[in-house]
Each structure stands twice: as structure tokens, then as C-alpha cells.
Design a protein around this motif. Structure first.
Motif, mmCIF file in Angstrom:
data_model
loop_
_atom_site.group_PDB
_atom_site.id
_atom_site.type_symbol
_atom_site.label_atom_id
_atom_site.label_comp_id
_atom_site.label_asym_id
_atom_site.label_seq_id
_atom_site.Cartn_x
_atom_site.Cartn_y
_atom_site.Cartn_z
ATOM 1 N N THR A 254 1.081 1.472 9.704
ATOM 2 C CA THR A 254 1.621 0.655 10.792
ATOM 3 C C THR A 254 1.023 1.052 12.135
ATOM 4 O O THR A 254 0.703 0.198 12.971
ATOM 5 C CB THR A 254 3.154 0.795 10.851
ATOM 6 O OG1 THR A 254 3.715 0.406 9.593
ATOM 7 C CG2 THR A 254 3.740 -0.074 11.957
ATOM 8 N N ASP A 255 0.847 2.358 12.325
ATOM 9 C CA ASP A 255 0.326 2.867 13.594
ATOM 10 C C ASP A 255 -1.196 2.851 13.678
ATOM 11 O O ASP A 255 -1.759 3.103 14.744
ATOM 12 C CB ASP A 255 0.809 4.306 13.822
ATOM 13 C CG ASP A 255 2.327 4.406 13.964
ATOM 14 O OD1 ASP A 255 2.954 3.360 14.237
ATOM 15 O OD2 ASP A 255 2.870 5.511 13.783
ATOM 16 N N GLY A 256 -1.860 2.596 12.544
ATOM 17 C CA GLY A 256 -3.322 2.628 12.543
ATOM 18 C C GLY A 256 -3.879 4.021 12.768
ATOM 19 O O GLY A 256 -4.943 4.200 13.359
ATOM 20 N N ARG B 248 6.133 7.980 0.894
ATOM 21 C CA ARG B 248 5.989 6.560 1.195
ATOM 22 C C ARG B 248 6.203 6.258 2.668
ATOM 23 O O ARG B 248 5.458 5.489 3.278
ATOM 24 C CB ARG B 248 6.969 5.730 0.352
ATOM 25 C CG ARG B 248 6.745 4.226 0.504
ATOM 26 C CD ARG B 248 7.823 3.396 -0.193
ATOM 27 N NE ARG B 248 7.494 1.980 -0.155
ATOM 28 C CZ ARG B 248 7.654 1.194 0.914
ATOM 29 N NH1 ARG B 248 8.175 1.707 2.040
ATOM 30 N NH2 ARG B 248 7.316 -0.094 0.870
ATOM 31 N N ALA B 249 7.240 6.841 3.248
ATOM 32 C CA ALA B 249 7.553 6.574 4.650
ATOM 33 C C ALA B 249 6.427 7.044 5.566
ATOM 34 O O ALA B 249 6.065 6.363 6.531
ATOM 35 C CB ALA B 249 8.866 7.248 5.036
ATOM 36 N N ALA B 250 5.859 8.195 5.258
ATOM 37 C CA ALA B 250 4.759 8.718 6.073
ATOM 38 C C ALA B 250 3.524 7.840 5.937
ATOM 39 O O ALA B 250 2.806 7.583 6.920
ATOM 40 C CB ALA B 250 4.437 10.147 5.665
ATOM 41 N N ALA B 251 3.263 7.370 4.711
ATOM 42 C CA ALA B 251 2.122 6.478 4.499
ATOM 43 C C ALA B 251 2.309 5.172 5.260
ATOM 44 O O ALA B 251 1.385 4.681 5.914
ATOM 45 C CB ALA B 251 1.947 6.208 3.009
ATOM 46 N N LEU C 97 0.828 -1.207 0.000
ATOM 47 C CA LEU C 97 0.000 0.000 0.000
ATOM 48 C C LEU C 97 0.860 1.254 0.000
ATOM 49 O O LEU C 97 0.553 2.238 -0.680
ATOM 50 C CB LEU C 97 -0.936 -0.010 1.215
ATOM 51 C CG LEU C 97 -2.073 -1.029 1.154
ATOM 52 C CD1 LEU C 97 -2.748 -1.161 2.514
ATOM 53 C CD2 LEU C 97 -3.104 -0.633 0.093
ATOM 54 N N ALA C 98 1.955 1.225 0.745
ATOM 55 C CA ALA C 98 2.862 2.374 0.761
ATOM 56 C C ALA C 98 3.472 2.614 -0.617
ATOM 57 O O ALA C 98 3.676 3.761 -1.032
ATOM 58 C CB ALA C 98 3.956 2.164 1.806
ATOM 59 N N ASP C 99 3.739 1.520 -1.336
ATOM 60 C CA ASP C 99 4.241 1.658 -2.708
ATOM 61 C C ASP C 99 3.229 2.388 -3.585
ATOM 62 O O ASP C 99 3.590 3.270 -4.379
ATOM 63 C CB ASP C 99 4.531 0.280 -3.314
ATOM 64 C CG ASP C 99 5.760 -0.383 -2.718
ATOM 65 O OD1 ASP C 99 6.588 0.318 -2.100
ATOM 66 O OD2 ASP C 99 5.897 -1.619 -2.878
ATOM 67 N N LEU C 100 1.964 2.028 -3.444
ATOM 68 C CA LEU C 100 0.914 2.674 -4.236
ATOM 69 C C LEU C 100 0.762 4.143 -3.840
ATOM 70 O O LEU C 100 0.505 5.000 -4.700
ATOM 71 C CB LEU C 100 -0.407 1.931 -4.056
ATOM 72 C CG LEU C 100 -0.467 0.537 -4.690
ATOM 73 C CD1 LEU C 100 -1.737 -0.191 -4.250
ATOM 74 C CD2 LEU C 100 -0.421 0.629 -6.206
ATOM 75 N N ALA C 101 0.931 4.422 -2.558
ATOM 76 C CA ALA C 101 0.873 5.817 -2.106
ATOM 77 C C ALA C 101 1.960 6.642 -2.791
ATOM 78 O O ALA C 101 1.719 7.758 -3.257
ATOM 79 C CB ALA C 101 1.025 5.891 -0.587
ATOM 80 N N ALA C 102 3.157 6.084 -2.870
ATOM 81 C CA ALA C 102 4.258 6.792 -3.523
ATOM 82 C C ALA C 102 3.970 7.028 -5.000
ATOM 83 O O ALA C 102 4.366 8.053 -5.564
ATOM 84 C CB ALA C 102 5.552 5.998 -3.354
#
Length: 219
Positions: free
Chosen positions: A160-162, A152-155, A141-146
């Protein structure tokens, strides 16, 4: 300046009719020029109990979930694929990776908070229905956000933190409160409900009705 018309949409990225409905709404918007339109997507999970990793095809999953025969599932798949094609979408249901969509909804909320909710929704639908990508794992999902220009790191950290889990639940609760039982479900101008992937003409009529009422109110 004309008052923007708000369209609230409850949908799930695992819903084939939600993607079709999105295209049909876009067709209506292309013909509508009476007022600006603001769209907000809200979370709805077709099956909150779906596993993150399902061992099998989408057809296997639907047969178990719906209690349908393989022949019935095949006919359903052919129908929705043909309908999607008529609306410019290339569904590849045999490649779909069935997963729990809760995290994907969290990602849409993250994207919305950073001004890219609509782009994220479109990217997730395309990934799921036409590219056969897995949209249930944080890293994927983070890849798709990027890919839509988000950090990506923020996503990944938000997933991860929900961070947006409560926002997803709030959307679902709001949908329940107004009677949403299936998706796609649209509320146009805060008052007109449209259920299902209706033809563009119906969306256009609803938009014009709201625009006319707003114009009358201003007068």
C-alpha cells in the motif's frame, strides 16, 4: 569452505519461459556440488504499461500486444505448455489473469527483506501460470505472502505504501545498464551471462567454470 557462487536473475512472473528456466536451473543445481550457490532475483517488467485488470484472456492480450493472429498465439501457447510440461510444470494458460506485475515485484523485494525471496518468487509463478490467480491487487498479493509464512499485514502495508517501489526501479535500471533486453537473464559468478531458458547442462557448465576459476584463484 568454498566461496559461494552468486547467480543474479532478471525475470518477470508473467514470463512463461522464466518459470521454465527456473526449473532448468534447479535441475543444474541438483547436480552441482562444487560450491554453495546464492541466488538473487531482480525485477524486470515485460510490459510496465500493462493494466492491473485486463478484460479478456491471455490469448486476447498477447494478440493485441504482439500484433499476432489468434492462430499464431494458439501455436505459441501449445508450444510453451508442452515445453513446461516436459519440465514438470502444469501451465493452464486459459486461466491466466493478465495484470501489471509491478506490485508483484514489490512483494518479492518485501519477501527478500524477510528471508523468503525465493519462496515468494516460486509462489507467484505458480499462482499465475497454474492456478489462475490474480497477482495484481494488494489484497491478493498479501494473501500469497501469508501462504509462504510472511506477515500478511506487514506485506499489505508495504504494498500500500509502495515501500519497495524504488527497489524495483533500481533492479530495472541495473538490468538496463548491463544490457538486459529480455528475460530470463542470468549472470553467473558476476561474469557469465546466460540469456533465455537454456538447458540444465548449460547452467551446469557455467557453474563448473566459475567453480574452477574460483578454485584456481584460491590456489
Amino acid at each position: 569452505m568454498a566461496t559461494p557462487i552468486k547467480i543474479d536473475i532478471w525475470s518477470d512472473i508473467a514470463c512463461p519461459w522464466c518459470y521454465i528456466g527456473k526449473r532448468r536451473l534447479e535441475g543444474a543445481l541438483a547436480q552441482f556440488g562444487e560450491a554453495p550457490v546464492e541466488i538473487e532475483y531482480h525485477s524486470f517488467e515485460l510490459n510496465p504499461a500493462a493494466p492491473v485488470d485486463f478484460e479478456g484472456t491471455q490469448a486476447d492480450y498477447l494478440a493485441r500486444h504482439l500484433g499476432a493472429t489468434p492462430q499464431q498465439i494458439a501455436a505459441m501457447g501449445q508450444n510453451v505448455t508442452a515445453t513446461a510440461k516436459a519440465d514438470g510444470l502444469d501451465y493452464r494458460l486459459g486461466d491466466v489473469k493478465v495484470t501489471n506485475t509491478g506490485k508483484a515485484h514489490e512483494l518479492i523485494h518485501f519477501a527478500k527483506a524477510h528471508g523468503k525471496g525465493a519462496e515468494m518468487k516460486e509462489r507467484l509463478l505458480r499462482a499465475y501460470f497454474t492456478e489462475g490467480r490474480h497477482v495484481g491487487h494488494d489484497d491478493a498479493l498479501a494473501d500469497l505472502a501469508a501462504e509462504v509464512g510472511l506477515d500478511r499485514a506487514a506485506a499489505l502495508a508495504a504494498l500500500t505504501d509502495g515501500t519497495y517501489r524504488q527497489a524495483v526501479e533500481a533492479d530495472k535500471a541495473q538490468g538496463t545498464a548491463i544490457g538486459v533486453q529480455g528475460v530470463p537473464f542470468y549472470v553467473v559468478g558476476g561474469k557469465y551471462a546466460v540469456s533465455g531458458a537454456q538447458p540444465s547442462e548449460l547452467f551446469l557448465r557455467a557453474l563448473r567454470q566459475v567453480a574452477a576459476e574460483q578454485g584456481g584463484a584460491r590456489a
